[in-house]
Design a protein around this motif. Structure first.
Motif, PDB file in Angstrom:
ATOM      1  N   LEU A  46      10.724   2.354   2.861  1.00 49.69           N
ATOM      2  CA  LEU A  46       9.591   1.423   2.788  1.00 49.69           C
ATOM      3  C   LEU A  46       9.986  -0.009   3.117  1.00 49.69           C
ATOM      4  O   LEU A  46       9.164  -0.791   3.568  1.00 49.69           O
ATOM      5  N   PHE A  47      11.241  -0.354   2.891  1.00 53.34           N
ATOM      6  CA  PHE A  47      11.670  -1.736   3.084  1.00 53.34           C
ATOM      7  C   PHE A  47      12.350  -1.971   4.431  1.00 53.34           C
ATOM      8  O   PHE A  47      12.917  -3.030   4.663  1.00 53.34           O
ATOM      9  N   LEU A  60       3.236   5.854  -2.853  1.00 48.57           N
ATOM     10  CA  LEU A  60       4.427   6.639  -3.183  1.00 48.57           C
ATOM     11  C   LEU A  60       4.628   6.709  -4.698  1.00 48.57           C
ATOM     12  O   LEU A  60       5.012   7.746  -5.234  1.00 48.57           O
ATOM     13  N   TYR A  61       4.345   5.633  -5.411  1.00 44.68           N
ATOM     14  CA  TYR A  61       4.507   5.606  -6.859  1.00 44.68           C
ATOM     15  C   TYR A  61       3.519   6.564  -7.539  1.00 44.68           C
ATOM     16  O   TYR A  61       3.881   7.271  -8.476  1.00 44.68           O
ATOM     17  N   ARG A  62       2.278   6.579  -7.058  1.00 42.35           N
ATOM     18  CA  ARG A  62       1.229   7.387  -7.699  1.00 42.35           C
ATOM     19  C   ARG A  62       1.205   8.831  -7.242  1.00 42.35           C
ATOM     20  O   ARG A  62       0.692   9.684  -7.957  1.00 42.35           O
ATOM     21  N   ARG A  63       1.719   9.127  -6.083  1.00 41.32           N
ATOM     22  CA  ARG A  63       1.622  10.476  -5.524  1.00 41.32           C
ATOM     23  C   ARG A  63       2.649  11.399  -6.185  1.00 41.32           C
ATOM     24  O   ARG A  63       3.813  11.055  -6.309  1.00 41.32           O
ATOM     25  N   ALA A  83       0.829  -1.208   0.000  1.00 39.85           N
ATOM     26  CA  ALA A  83       0.000   0.000   0.000  1.00 39.85           C
ATOM     27  C   ALA A  83       0.861   1.254   0.000  1.00 39.85           C
ATOM     28  O   ALA A  83       0.584   2.215  -0.729  1.00 39.85           O
ATOM     29  N   ALA A  84       1.910   1.262   0.798  1.00 41.57           N
ATOM     30  CA  ALA A  84       2.793   2.429   0.856  1.00 41.57           C
ATOM     31  C   ALA A  84       3.545   2.607  -0.455  1.00 41.57           C
ATOM     32  O   ALA A  84       3.699   3.740  -0.936  1.00 41.57           O
ATOM     33  N   ALA A  85       3.994   1.516  -1.072  1.00 47.12           N
ATOM     34  CA  ALA A  85       4.711   1.609  -2.345  1.00 47.12           C
ATOM     35  C   ALA A  85       3.791   2.113  -3.453  1.00 47.12           C
ATOM     36  O   ALA A  85       4.189   2.951  -4.269  1.00 47.12           O
ATOM     37  N   TYR A 121       6.115   6.085   6.468  1.00 46.27           N
ATOM     38  CA  TYR A 121       5.760   6.814   5.248  1.00 46.27           C
ATOM     39  C   TYR A 121       4.282   7.186   5.254  1.00 46.27           C
ATOM     40  O   TYR A 121       3.917   8.329   4.962  1.00 46.27           O
ATOM     41  N   LEU A 122       3.412   6.220   5.549  1.00 54.51           N
ATOM     42  CA  LEU A 122       1.979   6.497   5.523  1.00 54.51           C
ATOM     43  C   LEU A 122       1.582   7.550   6.556  1.00 54.51           C
ATOM     44  O   LEU A 122       0.644   8.311   6.344  1.00 54.51           O
TER      45      LEU A 122
END
Length: 116
Positions: free
Chosen positions: A80-81, A61-64, A56-58, A90-91
Motif C-alpha cells: 500500500l505504501f 484492507l483493515y476491514r476486509r 481508502a485501500a488501507a 491492491y484495489l
C-alpha cells in the motif's frame, strides 16, 4: 581618470522579462520556489489523490476478512505504501468477493414499449 572603476553593466532581459533559467539536468534538485503555479497545483492535486487512494485501500484492507483478500493480508500492507501503484494494485488485484456474495452488476434500464 586613473583609479576610477566603471560600474558593471547589468544584463537586461528582453522586453523586461526575467532572464531565462538554465536548463536543469536529470537528477538535479528542484525547489518548491522554482516551480510555476500550475506545476505546484498539479503536484498538490496528485499528492492529495495518492493520499486518498492510500487511505481508502488501507481502510478496505483493515476491514476486509482475510479470506476475501488474495494472498496474506500482512503482505499487502507494505504494498500500500509503494506510491503510486501500491494502492491501485491492491484495489484492483488484492480483493476478492467472498463465497455467496453476488458479483457487482451494472443496473440496466427496464425494457419498455418501443416508441417510434
Amino acid at each position: 581618470m586613473p583609479g576610477r572603476t566603471r560600474p558593471v553593466a547589468r544584463r537586461q532581459s528582453r522586453a523586461g522579462r526575467r532572464p531565462r533559467q538554465p536548463i536543469r539536468r536529470l537528477g538535479s534538485n528542484v525547489r518548491w520556489c522554482d516551480l510555476t503555479n500550475s506545476q505546484r497545483a498539479a503536484l498538490v492535486t496528485l499528492a492529495g489523490l495518492e493520499a486518498v487512494l492510500t487511505a481508502a485501500a488501507a481502510a478496505d484492507l483493515y476491514r476486509r476478512p482475510g479470506d476475501q483478500v488474495r494472498g496474506p493480508k500482512a503482505a499487502w500492507w507494505p504494498v500500500l505504501f509503494v506510491q503510486p501503484v501500491g494502492p491501485v494494485a491492491y484495489l484492483r488485484f488484492g480483493r476478492r468477493t467472498g463465497p455467496g456474495e453476488p458479483q457487482p452488476q451494472v443496473p440496466r434500464p427496464a425494457a419498455g414499449p418501443e416508441r417510434g
